[in-house]
Write an enzyme that holds these catalytic residues in place. Structure first.
Site, PDB file in Angstrom:
ATOM      1  N   GLY A  14       0.780  -1.231   0.000  1.00 31.64           N
ATOM      2  CA  GLY A  14       0.000   0.000   0.000  1.00 31.64           C
ATOM      3  C   GLY A  14       0.812   1.282   0.000  1.00 31.64           C
ATOM      4  N   SER A  15       2.022   1.248  -0.580  1.00 32.98           N
ATOM      5  CA  SER A  15       2.796   2.499  -0.585  1.00 32.98           C
ATOM      6  C   SER A  15       2.186   3.530  -1.539  1.00 32.98           C
ATOM      7  CB  SER A  15       4.265   2.242  -0.911  1.00 32.98           C
ATOM      8  OG  SER A  15       4.447   1.887  -2.254  1.00 32.98           O
ATOM      9  N   MET A  92      -3.898  -6.971  -7.092  1.00 32.58           N
ATOM     10  CA  MET A  92      -3.329  -8.000  -7.959  1.00 32.58           C
ATOM     11  C   MET A  92      -4.365  -9.049  -8.384  1.00 32.58           C
ATOM     12  SD  MET A  92      -0.509  -6.538  -8.163  1.00 32.58           S
ATOM     13  CE  MET A  92       0.815  -7.497  -8.869  1.00 32.58           C
ATOM     14  N   ARG A  93      -5.582  -8.608  -8.662  1.00 39.67           N
ATOM     15  CA  ARG A  93      -6.611  -9.486  -9.207  1.00 39.67           C
ATOM     16  C   ARG A  93      -7.069  -8.900 -10.528  1.00 39.67           C
ATOM     17  NH1 ARG A  93      -8.100 -14.603  -7.888  1.00 39.67           N
ATOM     18  NH2 ARG A  93      -7.413 -14.939  -5.781  1.00 39.67           N
ATOM     19  N   LEU A  95      -9.882  -7.966 -12.964  1.00 33.22           N
ATOM     20  CA  LEU A  95     -11.297  -7.659 -12.740  1.00 33.22           C
ATOM     21  C   LEU A  95     -12.117  -8.004 -13.981  1.00 33.22           C
ATOM     22  CD1 LEU A  95     -10.614  -4.249 -11.007  1.00 33.22           C
ATOM     23  CD2 LEU A  95     -11.627  -6.260  -9.907  1.00 33.22           C
ATOM     24  N   ASN A 109      -5.514   2.992 -12.665  1.00 35.09           N
ATOM     25  CA  ASN A 109      -4.548   2.011 -12.126  1.00 35.09           C
ATOM     26  C   ASN A 109      -3.144   2.560 -12.298  1.00 35.09           C
ATOM     27  OD1 ASN A 109      -3.544  -0.582 -11.242  1.00 35.09           O
ATOM     28  ND2 ASN A 109      -3.063  -1.041 -13.388  1.00 35.09           N
ATOM     29  N   HIS A 111       0.644   1.214 -13.025  1.00 34.15           N
ATOM     30  CA  HIS A 111       1.333   0.016 -13.522  1.00 34.15           C
ATOM     31  C   HIS A 111       2.822   0.306 -13.636  1.00 34.15           C
ATOM     32  CE1 HIS A 111       1.759  -3.830 -15.478  1.00 34.15           C
ATOM     33  NE2 HIS A 111       2.549  -3.250 -16.370  1.00 34.15           N
TER      34      HIS A 111
END
Ligand code: GAR
Length: 196
Positions: A14-15, A92-93, A95, A109, A111
């Site tokens: 969670g950084s 890391m799923r 969707l 997002n 990346h």
């Protein structure tokens, strides 16, 4: 100024989430973080969010018979927080299309590559294996295709001859923490919109 209500989806450290929380402390920032949802109960980022007084939830996909059911409950959670914008930050799923389309233009997002290069996982290892001389990160709109939505901001870093995947990841992460709050500001203030 009405601040947009933002939820952050995480799976781990969670950084990037912390960078977004920090940015929202500025009085003129056009968004506030109203909830953090993790698909892993052990994600360290959940405790960080709670320490800031932010609502948290954890939902394990494995507890649901289908991905659709898991995502329906995610949607219900986000709706209970009255969310305007969703930020994926190390979530890391993959969707499903229904969930993604429901948030079209309202979900972004971060990346760790210069998309369209190195979609998917292990981006730093792959950049090093290719002998890339530059690498970086991208904030992009989320669309059903993995890491395919339009880019909002990118930041480039040099790849050094001495780099390992970890040293390169650290250099990229510093840039992630810089551009993610900038990209959310652009979206939340209406300075950028998605056409899809
Ligand atoms: C970040 O480097 C982010 O770009 C990456 O996971 C890390 C999460 O770190 N995301 C992806 O690889 C998404 N495909 P964080 O939990 O400290 O923000």
């Amino acid at each position: 100024m009405t601040r947009k209500r933002v939820a952050i989806l995480i799976s781990g450290r969670g950084s990037n989430m912390s960078a977004l929380i920090e940015a929202t402390r500025a009085p003129d920032y056009p968004a506030e973080i109203v909830g953090v949802l993790s698909n892993r109960a052990a994600a360290p980022g959940l405790a960080t969010a709670a320490s800031h007084g932010i609502a948290t939830a954890s939902l394990a996909q494995s507890k649901f018979p289908t991905r659709d059911m898991f995502e329906d409950v995610m949607t219900q959670t986000l709706e209970s927080w009255d969310v305007d914008i969703v930020c994926l930050a190390g979530f890391m799923r993959i969707l499903g299309a229904d969930f993604v389309n429901n948030w079209a233009g309202r979900m972004i997002n971060i990346h760790p590559s210069l998309l369209p290069l190195y979609k998917g996982l292990h981006t730093h290892e792959r950049a090093l294996a290719d002998g890339a001389t530059t690498h970086g990160c991208t904030v992009h709109f989320v669309t059903p295709g993995l890491d395919e939505g339009a880019a909002i901001l990118q930041a480039e870093v040099p790849v050094l001859p001495s780099d390992t995947p970890d040293t390169l990841a650290d250099r990229v992460l510093g840039q992630e923490h810089r551009i993610y709050p900038q990209a959310l500001r652009l979206l939340a203030s209406g300075q950028i919109t998605s056409l899809v």
